[in-house]
Design a protein around this motif. Structure first.
Motif, short mmCIF file in Angstrom:
data_model
loop_
_atom_site.label_atom_id
_atom_site.label_comp_id
_atom_site.label_asym_id
_atom_site.label_seq_id
_atom_site.Cartn_x
_atom_site.Cartn_y
_atom_site.Cartn_z
N VAL A 176 0.86 -1.18 0.00
CA VAL A 176 0.00 0.00 0.00
C VAL A 176 0.89 1.23 0.00
O VAL A 176 1.91 1.28 0.69
N PHE A 177 0.48 2.22 -0.77
CA PHE A 177 1.07 3.56 -0.77
C PHE A 177 -0.05 4.48 -0.31
O PHE A 177 -1.16 4.42 -0.85
N ALA A 178 0.20 5.31 0.70
CA ALA A 178 -0.87 6.18 1.20
C ALA A 178 -0.32 7.52 1.65
O ALA A 178 0.85 7.64 2.03
N PHE A 179 -1.20 8.52 1.60
CA PHE A 179 -0.87 9.82 2.16
C PHE A 179 -2.14 10.43 2.73
O PHE A 179 -3.25 10.01 2.39
N ALA A 180 -1.96 11.39 3.63
CA ALA A 180 -3.10 12.07 4.26
C ALA A 180 -3.19 13.49 3.74
O ALA A 180 -2.18 14.11 3.38
N GLU A 181 -4.39 14.00 3.68
CA GLU A 181 -4.65 15.36 3.21
C GLU A 181 -5.50 16.07 4.26
O GLU A 181 -6.49 15.51 4.74
N GLU A 182 -5.12 17.28 4.62
CA GLU A 182 -5.85 18.03 5.62
C GLU A 182 -7.25 18.40 5.15
O GLU A 182 -7.50 18.52 3.95
N GLN A 183 -8.15 18.57 6.10
CA GLN A 183 -9.51 19.00 5.80
C GLN A 183 -9.47 20.28 4.96
O GLN A 183 -8.63 21.15 5.20
N ASN A 184 -10.35 20.34 3.97
CA ASN A 184 -10.40 21.51 3.09
C ASN A 184 -11.86 21.77 2.73
O ASN A 184 -12.38 21.20 1.77
N GLU A 185 -12.50 22.60 3.51
CA GLU A 185 -13.92 22.86 3.30
C GLU A 185 -14.19 23.50 1.94
O GLU A 185 -15.26 23.31 1.36
N GLY A 186 -13.23 24.24 1.39
CA GLY A 186 -13.39 24.89 0.11
C GLY A 186 -13.53 23.90 -1.04
O GLY A 186 -14.16 24.21 -2.05
N VAL A 187 -12.97 22.72 -0.90
CA VAL A 187 -13.05 21.70 -1.95
C VAL A 187 -14.40 20.99 -1.89
O VAL A 187 -14.93 20.58 -2.91
N GLY A 188 -14.94 20.87 -0.69
CA GLY A 188 -16.22 20.20 -0.52
C GLY A 188 -16.09 18.69 -0.47
O GLY A 188 -15.00 18.15 -0.31
N GLY A 189 -17.21 18.01 -0.63
CA GLY A 189 -17.23 16.54 -0.57
C GLY A 189 -16.68 16.04 0.75
O GLY A 189 -16.84 16.68 1.79
#
Length: 151
Positions: free
Chosen positions: A111-124
């Motif tokens: 598995v290759f994985a990364f985390a992305e911070e919350q971004n309300e502007g992107v939605g979903g």
């Protein structure tokens, strides 16, 4: 352990799963694909059937390529073409390609994985919290991806 963090590898792994290591890469390697675990355990965390490495971005992508022979971003692009289910601890999953193959041919090789911070502007789902993106390779040869909001 990460070059910029002197915490034990297991603490880095926990922090990644909690969304605290968004600049890092997680690499899971099943023990069947690892020659010797000794050296990897110096920088990784032993899990039931393999090892997890959490490393800074560039170093993590390089480790993934050394271990698998694949460019991390090329692999992610390939795996993104098929949706699947990857376990929240990034060490397993459910292969979406189970039709004509025996069950024993299906386990996550890496598995290759990364985390992305919350971004309300992107939605979903990005508006709901930090998101982990995971890309997996099954022993049967299938690749797939998943993403989820960190609980």
């Amino acid at each position: 352990m990460s070059a910029d963090d002197d915490r034990p590898a297991s603490a880095l792994y926990d922090a990644f799963l909690e969304g605290e290591r968004v600049d890092d890469i997680l690499v899971y390697l099943h023990e069947e694909g690892v020659g010797t675990m000794g050296e990897l355990l110096e920088i990784g965390t032993r899990v039931d059937d393999g090892v997890v490495l959490v490393l800074p971005g560039k170093e993590g992508r390089s480790a993934f390529q050394q271990a698998t022979g694949l460019d991390a971003m090329d692999f992610a692009g390939m795996a993104m073409q098929t949706d699947g289910d990857i376990d929240a601890d990034c060490t397993g999953g459910t292969c979406p390609d189970t039709d004509d193959k025996p069950e024993e041919d299906h386990y996550v090789k890496f598995v290759f994985a990364f985390a992305e911070e919350q971004n309300e502007g992107v939605g979903g789902i990005y508006a709901d919290g930090d998101v982990i993106h995971g890309y997996a390779a099954c022993a049967c040869g299938a690749t797939y991806s998943d993403k989820w909001v960190i609980e």
